[in-house]
Design an enzyme around this catalytic site. Structure first.
Site, PDB file in Angstrom:
ATOM      1  N   LYS A  99       9.325   4.290  -1.419  1.00  0.00           N
ATOM      2  CA  LYS A  99      10.122   4.917  -0.217  1.00  0.00           C
ATOM      3  C   LYS A  99      11.776   4.944  -0.379  1.00  0.00           C
ATOM      4  O   LYS A  99      12.073   6.071  -0.227  1.00  0.00           O
ATOM      5  CB  LYS A  99       9.561   3.362   1.545  1.00  0.00           C
ATOM      6  CG  LYS A  99       8.167   3.800   1.904  1.00  0.00           C
ATOM      7  CD  LYS A  99       7.919   3.084   2.512  1.00  0.00           C
ATOM      8  CE  LYS A  99       8.241   1.543   2.486  1.00  0.00           C
ATOM      9  NZ  LYS A  99       7.743   0.411   3.548  1.00  0.00           N
ATOM     10  N   ARG A 150      -3.426  -2.950   4.122  1.00  0.00           N
ATOM     11  CA  ARG A 150      -2.908  -4.670   4.120  1.00  0.00           C
ATOM     12  C   ARG A 150      -2.626  -5.140   4.682  1.00  0.00           C
ATOM     13  O   ARG A 150      -3.255  -6.839   4.722  1.00  0.00           O
ATOM     14  CB  ARG A 150      -1.424  -4.330   3.035  1.00  0.00           C
ATOM     15  CG  ARG A 150      -1.909  -3.693   1.132  1.00  0.00           C
ATOM     16  CD  ARG A 150      -0.823  -3.383   1.192  1.00  0.00           C
ATOM     17  NE  ARG A 150       0.240  -4.718   0.395  1.00  0.00           N
ATOM     18  CZ  ARG A 150       1.332  -4.400   0.455  1.00  0.00           C
ATOM     19  NH1 ARG A 150       2.051  -3.027   0.619  1.00  0.00           N
ATOM     20  NH2 ARG A 150       2.655  -5.773   0.533  1.00  0.00           N
ATOM     21  N   SER A 169       5.158  -0.577  -2.950  1.00  0.00           N
ATOM     22  CA  SER A 169       5.650   0.068  -1.864  1.00  0.00           C
ATOM     23  C   SER A 169       7.143  -0.075  -1.117  1.00  0.00           C
ATOM     24  O   SER A 169       7.176   0.853  -0.619  1.00  0.00           O
ATOM     25  CB  SER A 169       5.300  -1.231  -0.085  1.00  0.00           C
ATOM     26  OG  SER A 169       5.740  -1.005   0.931  1.00  0.00           O
ATOM     27  N   ASP A 183       1.435   5.357   0.567  1.00  0.00           N
ATOM     28  CA  ASP A 183       2.587   3.720   1.346  1.00  0.00           C
ATOM     29  C   ASP A 183       2.207   3.401   2.724  1.00  0.00           C
ATOM     30  O   ASP A 183       1.335   2.424   3.117  1.00  0.00           O
ATOM     31  CB  ASP A 183       3.692   3.868   0.736  1.00  0.00           C
ATOM     32  CG  ASP A 183       3.878   1.694   1.473  1.00  0.00           C
ATOM     33  OD1 ASP A 183       3.734   1.274   0.974  1.00  0.00           O
ATOM     34  OD2 ASP A 183       5.098   2.076   2.411  1.00  0.00           O
ATOM     35  N   HIS A 195      18.001  -2.590   1.472  1.00  0.00           N
ATOM     36  CA  HIS A 195      16.280  -2.742   2.118  1.00  0.00           C
ATOM     37  C   HIS A 195      16.669  -4.712   1.625  1.00  0.00           C
ATOM     38  O   HIS A 195      16.670  -5.225   1.159  1.00  0.00           O
ATOM     39  CB  HIS A 195      15.634  -2.680   1.095  1.00  0.00           C
ATOM     40  CG  HIS A 195      14.502  -2.790   1.687  1.00  0.00           C
ATOM     41  ND1 HIS A 195      13.479  -1.649   2.833  1.00  0.00           N
ATOM     42  CD2 HIS A 195      13.699  -3.864   1.625  1.00  0.00           C
ATOM     43  CE1 HIS A 195      12.424  -2.439   2.837  1.00  0.00           C
ATOM     44  NE2 HIS A 195      12.609  -3.662   2.509  1.00  0.00           N
TER      45      HIS A 195
HETATM   46  N1  URA Z   1       8.114  -4.513   3.749  1.00  0.00           N
HETATM   47  C1  URA Z   1       7.408  -2.640   2.769  1.00  0.00           C
HETATM   48  O1  URA Z   1       8.049  -1.514   2.987  1.00  0.00           O
HETATM   49  N2  URA Z   1       6.288  -3.141   2.441  1.00  0.00           N
HETATM   50  C2  URA Z   1       5.862  -4.216   1.776  1.00  0.00           C
HETATM   51  O2  URA Z   1       5.271  -4.140   1.010  1.00  0.00           O
HETATM   52  C3  URA Z   1       6.212  -5.063   2.580  1.00  0.00           C
HETATM   53  C4  URA Z   1       7.438  -4.816   3.163  1.00  0.00           C
END
Ligand code: URA
Length: 425
Positions: free
Chosen positions: A190, A171, A186, A164, A85
């Site tokens: 995932k 946000r 967040s 999320d 990621h």
């Molecule tokens: N990527 C995400 O999935 N969440 C965040 O809060 C910032 C970047």
């Protein structure tokens, strides 16, 4: 009567107290169900941004976000699994060559990706520039492609961490994206819900990244590594430079073309270097002993790329879209390129139509920037520095000013910046 009142939870965090497990479980669940209103969650998110959270609160918040949806079970996949990621950057197309490369080395890569918002690009937008390619897969399609080909890049299903999805959108419009506890929970909710066995985080640092300095990037990386490890996901993080764009292509279709060059054994040196560095980390985290450099040279990663694109309806041989208008920007003095600022180039590409202002907006696949120089290159007056590409010519003037300001030319070679700045395990 509910067990808690949202206003008490907001007050507790506003006054700098740690929230209890029960408060966290309740507020995340109640927000997902619409019992806690957007304005209340906005106030709480701002209190979290200003006051922070303890490691125990962050872990509980992450667990509550995972519990808001389904958790994928990848136990039917016979190979070890590893995902990567990136926290987001400019010209960051690394997922495209990396996923098939690691799969060709014997590790299954379940890569659930996102779309671009603001100046950072999104992997799904880039891949959608390939004719016919489909981002949405059912859970069964996802698992069977992972088993058969070893590589999947697709959109996260609606059922994965719905808390999320709702909170991230909130946000984004309330100035609370930058809170480390919220970013870490967040991303990790995932990734943990997706079911990967190992995870390598590419935490970007510099003008084109969320984290502008090494100290905050280290804090984010260690928070995420701890969350992953505590949930049984073997997690490591690389901190990598995002002060200048990765590679020469910034956009959508042109980033796919550059990724294919890497898979064919060419491509810009920085893209190849980071792809190999992340591949080595993913293989080590998954416990597989293979040399990604040799596998890349063998052409097997390209075979996997083609199979992965075809399995999702894409034509790997299709001609990629090109923009209707192009304009070049030339050097106005002799000298050395002292900087190509990632943020300025990202904003300029976004203005050209490569990115979107609102989630619902379409992107223009051919739009973007093709750099012709990198920091350290010598240039003469009149040399082409970059090419601006857009479908809509009215987008070019504002993008031109932004791009021109992003490229600086000086008398001396700049000190080379290392691509991999740190490793956190
Ligand atoms: N990527 C995400 O999935 N969440 C965040 O809060 C910032 C970047």
């Amino acid at each position: 009567m509910s067990e808690f009142a949202a206003v008490d939870v907001i007050r507790a965090k506003r006054d700098g107290h740690a929230l209890s497990d029960a408060q966290i479980d309740w507020v995340v669940d109640a927000y997902t169900k619409g019992v806690v209103a957007d304005e209340q969650m906005s106030a709480l998110a701002m209190a979290i941004l200003l006051r922070g959270m303890t490691p125990a609160e962050i872990a509980r918040w992450t667990a509550a976000m995972i519990a808001s949806g389904e958790r994928l079970d990848l136990s039917s996949v016979t190979r070890p699994t590893a995902d990567k990621h990136s926290t987001g950057g400019v010209g960051d197309k690394i997922t495209l060559p990396l996923t098939p490369l690691v799969a060709a080395c014997g590790v299954a890569v379940p890569q659930l990706s996102g779309r671009g918002l603001g100046h950072t690009g999104g992997t799904l937008d880039k891949l959608e520039s390939i004719s016919g390619w489909r981002a949405k897969l059912s859970n069964d399609e996802f698992k069977s492609q992972l088993q058969e080909i070893g590589a999947v890049i697709c959109a996260a299903g609606e059922g994965l961490a719905p808390a999320d999805r709702k909170l991230y959108a909130l946000r984004d419009v309330t100035g609370t994206v930058e809170a480390i506890p919220l970013i870490a929970s967040s991303i990790m909710s995932k990734k943990i819900a997706e079911g990967t066995g190992a995870l390598v985080l590419d935490v970007k640092v510099g003008s084109g990244a969320f984290m502008k300095d090494l100290t905050t990037a280290r804090e984010l990386a260690s928070t995420m590594v701890r969350l992953g490890r505590d949930s049984g996901v073997n997690t490591v993080a690389l901190l990598t430079d995002m002060s200048t764009p990765l590679g020469l292509a910034v956009g959508n279709a042109n980033e796919v073309a550059e990724s294919v060059e890497v898979l064919a054994g060419g491509g810009p040196a920085d893209v190849v270097e980071l792809t190999l560095a992340l591949a080595r980390e993913m293989l080590a985290a998954a416990g597989v002993d293979a040399d990604p450099e040799k596998v890349l040279a063998s052409g097997r990663a390209m075979d996997t790329w083609r199979a992965m694109i075809s399995a999702q309806g894409g034509d790997p041989d299709a001609t990629l879209p090109t923009a209707r208008e192009t304009e070049v920007l030339r050097a106005t003095s002799d000298g050395v390129v002292s900087g190509v600022d990632a943020y300025g180039i990202g904003i300029s590409a976004w203005r050209l139509g490569a990115g979107r202002a609102r989630k619902e907006d379409p992107v223009s696949f051919g739009a973007g920037i093709q750099l012709k120089v990198k920091p350290g290159d010598f240039v003469r007056t009149g040399d082409v520095l970059l090419e601006l590409r857009a479908d809509d010519p009215s987008r070019i003037p504002a993008a031109r000013d932004e791009a021109a300001a992003a490229v600086t030319i000086g008398p001396e070679r700049p000190t080379p910046v290392k691509l991999v700045l740190d490793r956190i395990a």
